[in-house]
Design an enzyme around this catalytic site. Structure first.
Site, short mmCIF file in Angstrom:
data_model
loop_
_atom_site.label_atom_id
_atom_site.label_comp_id
_atom_site.label_asym_id
_atom_site.label_seq_id
_atom_site.Cartn_x
_atom_site.Cartn_y
_atom_site.Cartn_z
N ASP A 48 0.75 -2.79 -6.14
CA ASP A 48 1.53 -3.20 -7.31
C ASP A 48 1.68 -4.71 -7.35
OD1 ASP A 48 1.93 -0.58 -7.93
OD2 ASP A 48 4.00 -0.49 -7.21
N LYS A 69 1.51 -2.60 -13.21
CA LYS A 69 1.92 -1.86 -14.40
C LYS A 69 1.81 -2.70 -15.66
CE LYS A 69 2.87 2.15 -12.88
NZ LYS A 69 3.85 2.40 -11.85
N MET A 184 15.70 -1.76 -12.46
CA MET A 184 15.10 -2.05 -13.76
C MET A 184 16.16 -2.11 -14.86
SD MET A 184 11.84 0.55 -13.36
CE MET A 184 12.80 1.87 -12.63
N1 SAH Z 1 9.97 1.68 -5.44
C1 SAH Z 1 10.83 0.51 -5.59
C2 SAH Z 1 11.43 0.43 -6.97
C3 SAH Z 1 10.39 0.22 -8.06
S1 SAH Z 1 11.13 0.01 -9.64
C4 SAH Z 1 11.92 0.56 -4.53
O1 SAH Z 1 12.11 1.59 -3.88
O2 SAH Z 1 12.58 -0.46 -4.33
C5 SAH Z 1 11.18 -1.76 -9.76
C6 SAH Z 1 12.60 -2.23 -9.62
O3 SAH Z 1 12.98 -2.25 -8.25
C7 SAH Z 1 12.87 -3.65 -10.11
O4 SAH Z 1 13.05 -3.68 -11.49
C8 SAH Z 1 14.14 -3.98 -9.36
O5 SAH Z 1 15.25 -3.34 -9.97
C9 SAH Z 1 13.91 -3.28 -8.02
N2 SAH Z 1 13.35 -4.20 -7.02
C10 SAH Z 1 12.19 -4.07 -6.37
N3 SAH Z 1 12.02 -5.08 -5.48
C11 SAH Z 1 13.12 -5.86 -5.59
C12 SAH Z 1 13.55 -7.06 -4.93
N4 SAH Z 1 12.82 -7.66 -3.98
N5 SAH Z 1 14.74 -7.58 -5.31
C13 SAH Z 1 15.50 -6.99 -6.24
N6 SAH Z 1 15.14 -5.88 -6.88
C14 SAH Z 1 13.97 -5.31 -6.56
#
Ligand code: SAH
Length: 275
Positions: A48, A69, A184
Site C-alpha cells: 500500500d 488505493k 479515516m
Molecule cells: N489497516 C490499518 C488501517 C487502514 S485504514 C491499520 O490497522 O492501522 C487507513 C487509516 O488508518 C488512515 O486513514 C488512518 O486513520 C489510520 N492510520 C494508518 N496509519 C496511520 C498512522 N501512521 N498514523 C495515524 N493514522 C494512521
C-alpha cells in the site's frame, strides 16, 4: 542489535504462498518478527501507499509493486490485486501483501484471504500493530484505562463511497463505548462529532488527532468534541490520522512528556538478486 537477539527459527516461507502482512503504523521497530522474516525472504511485495520506504527497504530481494488505493476505482482495483496475488502464487513466488497497521483492520485483508482461499492458494496472515492501538499509544493515550474506559470501539469514518457513514448506529456507538477510535475520519469528523453530541456525549469531551503516528513526522492535536471539526481543518487532508474520542485522551498530558518515541532506524542491506 547483533548479540542481543536470541536465535529464532522462522517458519518457512514456501514458494507459491502469500503472506498477508501487517506493517504496523510506521516505525519499523513495530514490525513483528514474522513480518521482518517475510520481507527478507519475499520474491515480490505488493504494498500500500502508506507503508514507509524504510520498511520496504527491508525487502532486499523482492520486486516491489505499489498497489495504492489512490491509483484508481477501488472496487476494480481490489479485484485486480486479488488476481495478481493468485497469479504470482501460481507462478511459484513467495508473495508478501504488505499493508499498513494490521491487515484485517479496515485493510481489506479479509477479502484477499477469501479470494486466495477460493483459488486454493495457501497463505498466512501476519497481524500488525494497528494505528488505532499503536498510534494512540505513541501519543501517550491508553485505549483502555482502569476507572476511565472499559470499552473501546474501532470505527470507520468513511463509507464505501468515501462519505460520512450515516448508516452506522452512532447512537449506540456513542452510548455503548467509553472510547471511540476513528480511522479515516478526518474529513467526516464534523458530522461524526454532531452525531455523538446529539447522542449525549459532552461537548467538553477530549478528542485527540494523531497524525503520521510513530513516524518522525508524528503530530498530536488535542481538542474537544465541540471544536473537533475546527481542529481537523488545520491538518493536511490526506495525512493518515487516527482520531480518539474519550476521557482517556486527558492522560496524554501526564504520560506524553515522559515517553520516548524514537523509531527504529533501518540501514538498508545490500539488495540481493531479484526474482
Ligand atoms: N489497516 C490499518 C488501517 C487502514 S485504514 C491499520 O490497522 O492501522 C487507513 C487509516 O488508518 C488512515 O486513514 C488512518 O486513520 C489510520 N492510520 C494508518 N496509519 C496511520 C498512522 N501512521 N498514523 C495515524 N493514522 C494512521
Amino acid at each position: 542489535m547483533a548479540g542481543v537477539m536470541p536465535r529464532l527459527a522462522a517458519p518457512p516461507f514456501e514458494p507459491g504462498t502469500v503472506w498477508l502482512v501487517g506493517a504496523g503504523p510506521g516505525d519499523p521497530g513495530l514490525l513483528t518478527l514474522h513480518a521482518a522474516h517475510a520481507l527478507a525472504e519475499a520474491d515480490v511485495v505488493l504494498h500500500d501507499a502508506l507503508v514507509s520506504p524504510d520498511i520496504l527497504g527491508m525487502a532486499v530481494r523482492a520486486r516491489l509493486e505499489p498497489v495504492g488505493k489512490r491509483a484508481g476505482g477501488q472496487r476494480t482495483l481490489q479485484l485486480r490485486i486479488n488476481e495478481r496475488l493468485i497469479r504470482l502464487a501460481r507462478e511459484g513466488r513467495r508473495v508478501v501483501r504488505l499493508k499498513g497497521g494490521d491487515p484485517l483492520v479496515f485493510g481489506r485483508g479479509g477479502e484477499e484471504a477469501l479470494a486466495l482461499a477460493a483459488a486454493g492458494v495457501r497463505f498466512r496472515i501476519v497481524p500488525g500493530v494497528s494505528a488505532g492501538v499503536g498510534g494512540t499509544a505513541a501519543a501517550g493515550i491508553p485505549v483502555t484505562h482502569r476507572g476511565l474506559a472499559r470499552s473501546v470501539a474501532f470505527v470507520t469514518g468513511h463509507d464505501a463511497g468515501g462519505g460520512f457513514p450515516a448508516d452506522l448506529d452512532w447512537q449506540a456507538l456513542a452510548q455503548g463505548a467509553d472510547v471511540l477510535v476513528l480511522y479515516m475520519g478526518l474529513r467526516t469528523i464534523g458530522a461524526i462529532a454532531a452525531r455523538l453530541l446529539a447522542a449525549g456525549r459532552p461537548a467538553t469531551e477530549p478528542v485527540a488527532f494523531v497524525t503520521n503516528a510513530t513516524t518522525p513526522r508524528q503530530r498530536v492535536a488535542v481538542t474537544t468534541l465541540a471544536d473537533a471539526e475546527t481542529t481537523a481543518a488545520t491538518i493536511a487532508p490526506h495525512a493518515p490520522t487516527v482520531i480518539m474520542v474519550g476521557p482517556v485522551v486527558a492522560l496524554r498530558e501526564l504520560i506524553g512528556p515522559w515517553q520516548d518515541t524514537a523509531p527504529m532506524v533501518v540501514t538498508p542491506a545490500p539488495r540481493r538478486a531479484t526474482a
